[in-house]
Design a protein around this motif. Structure first.
Motif, short mmCIF file in Angstrom:
data_model
loop_
_atom_site.label_atom_id
_atom_site.label_comp_id
_atom_site.label_asym_id
_atom_site.label_seq_id
_atom_site.Cartn_x
_atom_site.Cartn_y
_atom_site.Cartn_z
N HIS A 111 0.81 -1.21 0.00
CA HIS A 111 0.00 0.00 0.00
C HIS A 111 0.84 1.26 0.00
N CYS A 112 2.15 1.10 0.15
CA CYS A 112 3.05 2.26 0.09
C CYS A 112 4.29 1.86 -0.72
N THR A 113 4.10 1.74 -2.01
CA THR A 113 5.18 1.42 -2.93
C THR A 113 5.95 2.71 -3.26
N PRO A 114 7.08 2.60 -3.95
CA PRO A 114 7.76 3.82 -4.39
C PRO A 114 6.87 4.74 -5.22
N THR A 115 6.00 4.16 -6.04
CA THR A 115 5.08 4.96 -6.85
C THR A 115 4.10 5.71 -5.97
N VAL A 116 3.56 5.04 -4.94
CA VAL A 116 2.63 5.69 -4.02
C VAL A 116 3.34 6.80 -3.25
N LEU A 117 4.58 6.54 -2.84
CA LEU A 117 5.35 7.56 -2.12
C LEU A 117 5.52 8.81 -2.99
N ALA A 118 5.78 8.60 -4.27
CA ALA A 118 5.92 9.73 -5.20
C ALA A 118 4.59 10.46 -5.36
N GLU A 119 3.50 9.71 -5.40
CA GLU A 119 2.18 10.35 -5.51
C GLU A 119 1.87 11.19 -4.28
N GLU A 120 2.26 10.70 -3.11
CA GLU A 120 2.05 11.47 -1.88
C GLU A 120 2.88 12.75 -1.90
N ALA A 121 4.10 12.66 -2.43
CA ALA A 121 4.95 13.85 -2.54
C ALA A 121 4.32 14.87 -3.49
N ARG A 122 3.77 14.40 -4.60
CA ARG A 122 3.12 15.29 -5.55
C ARG A 122 1.89 15.97 -4.92
N ALA A 123 1.11 15.18 -4.18
CA ALA A 123 -0.08 15.74 -3.54
C ALA A 123 0.30 16.79 -2.50
N LEU A 124 1.37 16.52 -1.75
CA LEU A 124 1.86 17.47 -0.75
C LEU A 124 2.31 18.76 -1.43
N ALA A 125 3.03 18.60 -2.53
CA ALA A 125 3.51 19.77 -3.27
C ALA A 125 2.36 20.60 -3.81
N GLU A 126 1.34 19.94 -4.31
CA GLU A 126 0.18 20.67 -4.85
C GLU A 126 -0.57 21.40 -3.76
N GLU A 127 -0.71 20.76 -2.60
CA GLU A 127 -1.46 21.38 -1.50
C GLU A 127 -0.75 22.61 -0.95
N TYR A 128 0.59 22.57 -0.88
CA TYR A 128 1.33 23.63 -0.21
C TYR A 128 2.17 24.50 -1.15
N GLY A 129 2.01 24.31 -2.44
CA GLY A 129 2.75 25.15 -3.37
C GLY A 129 4.24 24.86 -3.41
N LEU A 130 4.62 23.61 -3.21
CA LEU A 130 6.03 23.21 -3.29
C LEU A 130 6.38 22.81 -4.72
N LYS A 131 7.66 22.75 -5.01
CA LYS A 131 8.12 22.24 -6.29
C LYS A 131 8.46 20.76 -6.14
N VAL A 132 8.11 19.96 -7.13
CA VAL A 132 8.39 18.54 -7.04
C VAL A 132 8.78 18.01 -8.41
N GLU A 133 9.72 17.08 -8.41
CA GLU A 133 10.15 16.38 -9.61
C GLU A 133 10.33 14.92 -9.24
N VAL A 134 9.82 14.03 -10.06
CA VAL A 134 9.95 12.59 -9.80
C VAL A 134 10.67 11.96 -10.98
N LEU A 135 11.83 11.38 -10.73
CA LEU A 135 12.63 10.73 -11.75
C LEU A 135 12.34 9.23 -11.77
N ASP A 136 12.20 8.66 -12.97
CA ASP A 136 11.97 7.23 -13.11
C ASP A 136 13.29 6.52 -13.40
N ARG A 137 13.20 5.21 -13.67
CA ARG A 137 14.41 4.42 -13.87
C ARG A 137 15.26 4.97 -15.03
N LYS A 138 14.60 5.34 -16.13
CA LYS A 138 15.35 5.81 -17.28
C LYS A 138 16.17 7.06 -16.94
N ALA A 139 15.55 7.99 -16.18
CA ALA A 139 16.25 9.22 -15.79
C ALA A 139 17.39 8.92 -14.82
#
Length: 490
Positions: free
Chosen positions: A187-215
């Motif tokens: 229920h808390c995979t790396p993908t979910v953790l990234a989604e939570e970071a994105r949601a936090l950034a959207e709620e509080y006006g933070l900047k967020v970048e999520v890099l995948d395996r290729k990056a």
């Protein structure tokens, strides 16, 4: 949760309209009470129903002369923030099963309310109210209180409100970190953790970048990639930014270990208590929790969060003992034990941190069982070659009631990490395991001031009270607030 201050003298405490009134007393300060409360306390002590022993509580329903339906007496050892928090926790425990929505809190202290005591109150209220329900709908409902009112003298209003505001923000961060860490690995995979970071950034006006395996491959994070290789779950490298100061101001960088489940890989762990390895992303959770607290408090500083997130699983593609990988720094690493994976994902993140030209970098990780043996579950392990940074973090931990203890980094410990086949081995022997782990990380931090927090003993509790603690969100938040107030510290 709504925290507020109300001007009220001891003579009027009994007349305050609330669902519950909590009165904190010590044996030295009971004389401050007046009227009905003084009478009730005197009778309770005389009849043996209450003692001035730390944590002792007495619940009274519809007590004579008291407007609040519920009255809770609680004894504090003294007036320190630590003793106050323990007393508040006991009082909220006495109210947890009822329908109390509004709690008024009074303290018969000689020195009156201090900001740190108000912060401790907010922390105790939030901790007592938290219930994990994400995968357990049958769990008891959270405590009903939504409003906490501090009763004090008018002159105390500013300091109390300051403490409540800080405590509420830090507690929200702690709760956020606890909730993420408590979730099972599926229920808390790396993908979910990234989604939570994105949601936090959207709620509080933070900047967020999520890099995948290729990056990550393009960057050359060979150590991070090696750990993630054995899992079907895709890795994520999360970069968060809070910009509260001019761009010319060097940021502080927090690096959180994000192993969302750790089997140990090919060097597999014993089955007993392996379920607790869902907590191995406690460092990542604390970074996200700290960002939430900082985003609410809005101090004037720049903050970067780096979270390498993946699973450590055994598989046909998994890294093997004896394999040699090349880190982002260019240093080669002989992986003698695949269960020493946290330092591998962290070392690449620590090298990545160089691009921000940071004022300081602090990594947070559930890194070694050896740290638990050394310090138990009370203090986190603190490692840093920088005396000023170490002292600042230790002072912030003490202030936040989230203590740490400085451990050594003598050059002699480096001997254990020598390898015949690479620049460095990822483990030494059993001796001083937490120190050699920190020495490994140190090899990737030469271009900035650095500290490492080993939270293996403090990030969660086992046994009947199993669950995440949200530490060291309070320590980190206090350090950042203190740094913003005195920029030269960073």
């Amino acid at each position: 949760m709504d925290f507020r201050f109300q001007s009220a003298s001891p003579a009027s405490w009994a007349d305050v309209a609330a669902d519950a009134l909590v009165v904190v007393v010590t044996s030295q300060t009971q004389r401050k009470l007046e009227g009905a409360l003084a009478t009730l306390l005197k009778e309770a002590v005389a009849q043996g129903d209450f003692e001035f022993k730390a944590g002792r509580t007495l619940y009274m329903h519809r007590a004579a002369g008291v407007k609040a339906v519920r009255l809770v007496w609680v004894a504090a050892a003294d007036e320190s923030p630590k003793a106050a928090r323990a007393a508040f926790a006991a009082a909220f425990g006495a109210l947890k099963q009822g329908g109390t929505r509004h709690v008024a809190v009074a303290a018969a202290w000689e020195a009156g309310w201090q900001p740190a005591q108000a912060e401790a109150l907010a922390a105790a209220a939030a901790e007592a109210a938290y219930v994990y329900r994400h995968t357990k709908p049958s769990a008891p409902k959270p405590a009903a209180w939504t409003k906490i009112t501090v009763l004090g003298e008018k002159a105390e209003a500013k300091g109390v409100q300051e403490g409540l505001t800080r405590g509420a923000a830090i507690s929200a961060g702690v709760t956020f970190a606890r909730e993420l860490a408590n979730r099972p690995g599926n229920h808390c995979t790396p993908t979910v953790l990234a989604e939570e970071a994105r949601a936090l950034a959207e709620e509080y006006g933070l900047k967020v970048e999520v890099l995948d395996r290729k990056a990550v491959e393009k960057l050359g994070m060979g150590a991070f990639l090696a750990v993630a290789r054995g899992s079907e779950e895709p890795l994520r490298f999360i970069v968060l930014r809070y910009d509260g100061a001019p761009r010319s101001k060097a940021p502080i960088v927090l690096v959180g270990k994000g192993i969302t489940f750790d089997t140990g890989g090919i060097s597999i762990k014993p089955a007993a208590e392996m379920d607790e390895m869902k907590f191995d992303m406690g460092g990542a959770a604390s970074v996200l929790g700290t960002f939430r607290a900082i985003a609410e408090l809005k101090p004037k500083l720049n903050l970067v969060g780096l979270i390498p997130a993946c699973e450590n699983m055994p598989d046909g593609k998994a890294v093997k003992p004896g394999d040699v990988v090349t880190s982002l720094s260019g240093q080669t690493i002989e992986i003698l034990n695949t269960d020493a994976e946290g330092r591998l994902i962290l070392c690449d993140a620590l090298t990545y941190a160089e691009r921000f030209k940071p004022a300081a970098v602090i990594d947070i990780a559930t890194l070694t069982g050896a740290c638990v043996i050394a310090l138990g579950h009370h203090r986190s392990g603190l490692f840093s070659p920088d005396d000023e940074l170490a002292a600042a973090l230790q002072a912030s931990g003490d202030k936040a009631l989230d203590p740490c203890w400085r451990m050594p980094l003598d050059e002699e410990y480096d001997e254990a990490l020598k390898s015949n086949f690479a620049d460095v081995a990822n483990v030494g022997g059993r001796a001083a395991g937490s120190v050699t782990a920190a020495m490994f990380l140190r090899k990737f931090t030469g271009k900035y001031r650095w500290a490492h927090l080993d939270i293996a003993g403090s990030a969660w509790k086992g046994g009947p009270a199993k669950g995440a603690t949200g530490r060291p969100v309070p320590l980190l938040t206090h350090y950042l607030l203190d740094t913003a107030a005195a920029p030269s510290r960073a």
